[in-house]
Design a protein around this motif. Structure first.
Motif, mmCIF file in Angstrom:
data_model
loop_
_atom_site.group_PDB
_atom_site.id
_atom_site.type_symbol
_atom_site.label_atom_id
_atom_site.label_comp_id
_atom_site.label_asym_id
_atom_site.label_seq_id
_atom_site.Cartn_x
_atom_site.Cartn_y
_atom_site.Cartn_z
ATOM 1 N N ALA A 40 0.804 -1.014 0.013
ATOM 2 C CA ALA A 40 0.022 -0.161 0.017
ATOM 3 C C ALA A 40 1.031 1.267 -0.064
ATOM 4 C CB ALA A 40 -0.972 0.113 1.271
ATOM 5 N N PRO A 41 0.518 2.365 -0.380
ATOM 6 C CA PRO A 41 1.260 3.730 -0.457
ATOM 7 C C PRO A 41 1.726 3.989 0.971
ATOM 8 C CG PRO A 41 -0.845 3.897 -1.703
ATOM 9 C CD PRO A 41 -0.950 2.530 -0.990
ATOM 10 N N GLY A 42 3.048 4.204 0.732
ATOM 11 C CA GLY A 42 3.627 4.502 2.362
ATOM 12 C C GLY A 42 3.842 3.503 3.214
ATOM 13 N N LYS A 43 3.611 2.223 2.478
ATOM 14 C CA LYS A 43 3.740 1.308 3.580
ATOM 15 C C LYS A 43 4.751 -0.132 3.027
ATOM 16 C CE LYS A 43 -0.800 1.554 5.889
ATOM 17 N NZ LYS A 43 -2.093 0.723 6.331
ATOM 18 N N GLU A 44 5.114 -0.781 3.863
ATOM 19 C CA GLU A 44 5.981 -2.096 3.497
ATOM 20 C C GLU A 44 5.028 -3.059 2.743
ATOM 21 O OE1 GLU A 44 9.466 -1.778 6.804
ATOM 22 O OE2 GLU A 44 8.312 -3.483 6.672
ATOM 23 N N ARG A 45 5.713 -3.812 2.052
ATOM 24 C CA ARG A 45 5.290 -4.902 1.228
ATOM 25 C C ARG A 45 4.716 -5.832 2.213
ATOM 26 N NH1 ARG A 45 7.837 -6.890 -3.927
ATOM 27 N NH2 ARG A 45 9.663 -7.493 -2.779
ATOM 28 N N GLU A 46 3.505 -6.493 2.187
ATOM 29 C CA GLU A 46 3.013 -7.481 2.992
ATOM 30 C C GLU A 46 2.616 -8.713 2.285
ATOM 31 O OE1 GLU A 46 -0.244 -5.707 5.463
ATOM 32 O OE2 GLU A 46 -1.523 -5.644 3.811
ATOM 33 N N PRO A 88 -11.344 0.081 0.999
ATOM 34 C CA PRO A 88 -10.511 1.155 0.540
ATOM 35 C C PRO A 88 -8.951 0.526 1.130
ATOM 36 C CG PRO A 88 -12.319 2.138 1.095
ATOM 37 C CD PRO A 88 -12.579 0.557 1.785
ATOM 38 N N GLU A 89 -8.902 0.296 2.140
ATOM 39 C CA GLU A 89 -7.664 -0.463 2.663
ATOM 40 C C GLU A 89 -6.995 -1.542 1.777
ATOM 41 O OE1 GLU A 89 -10.522 -0.031 4.249
ATOM 42 O OE2 GLU A 89 -10.662 -1.562 5.973
ATOM 43 N N ASP A 90 -7.842 -2.052 0.983
ATOM 44 C CA ASP A 90 -7.069 -2.995 -0.213
ATOM 45 C C ASP A 90 -6.416 -2.356 -1.309
ATOM 46 O OD1 ASP A 90 -9.947 -5.045 0.427
ATOM 47 O OD2 ASP A 90 -8.175 -5.416 1.261
ATOM 48 N N THR A 91 -6.301 -0.935 -1.236
ATOM 49 C CA THR A 91 -5.615 -0.242 -2.175
ATOM 50 C C THR A 91 -4.157 -0.599 -2.062
ATOM 51 O OG1 THR A 91 -7.490 1.424 -2.573
ATOM 52 C CG2 THR A 91 -4.972 1.823 -3.189
#
Length: 126
Positions: A40-46, A88-91
């Protein structure tokens, strides 16, 4: 060298569905552990989900198992991620990854994978 090509991303409304596909150029696909990850934008890959060689075993991130389904078609060298009840948080940008001859029990870990796709972007509007 294995090339992975993701497709199926795009814009969806909250509550909607998308199906992502990832096609592999590898000759050993039927013996590859496959995984989906997202960033997600601004976050680490998960981690999102992983699937064993035959597709008989799957494992998901805790929060996603009820809404996402990973599957594969070894005849088509393709792994899928069906996403429902999108939020939306799945973006995020969604990546598929391949681990030739890999260990399904480590499929949650990025370090297990040797090959990564370029990613496909998913945007969920509220």
């Amino acid at each position: 060298q294995v090339q992975l090509l993701e497709s199926g991303g795009g814009l969806a409304q909250a509550g909607g569905s998308l199906r992502l596909s990832c096609t592999s150029s590898g000759s050993t696909f039927s013996r590859d552990v496959m995984g989906w990850f997202r960033q997600a934008p601004g976050k680490e890959r998960e981690f999102v989900a992983t699937i064993s060689w035959t597709g008989s075993h799957t494992f998901y991130a805790d929060s996603l198992e009820e809404r996402f389904t990973i599957s594969r078609d070894n005849a088509k060298n393709t792994v899928y991620l069906q996403m429902t009840s999108l939020k939306p948080e799945d973006t995020a940008v969604y990546y598929c990854a391949a681990s030739p001859g890999g260990d399904f029990n480590r499929g949650w870990s990025e370090s297990e994978y040797n090959y990564w796709g370029q990613g496909t972007e998913v945007t969920v509007s509220s």
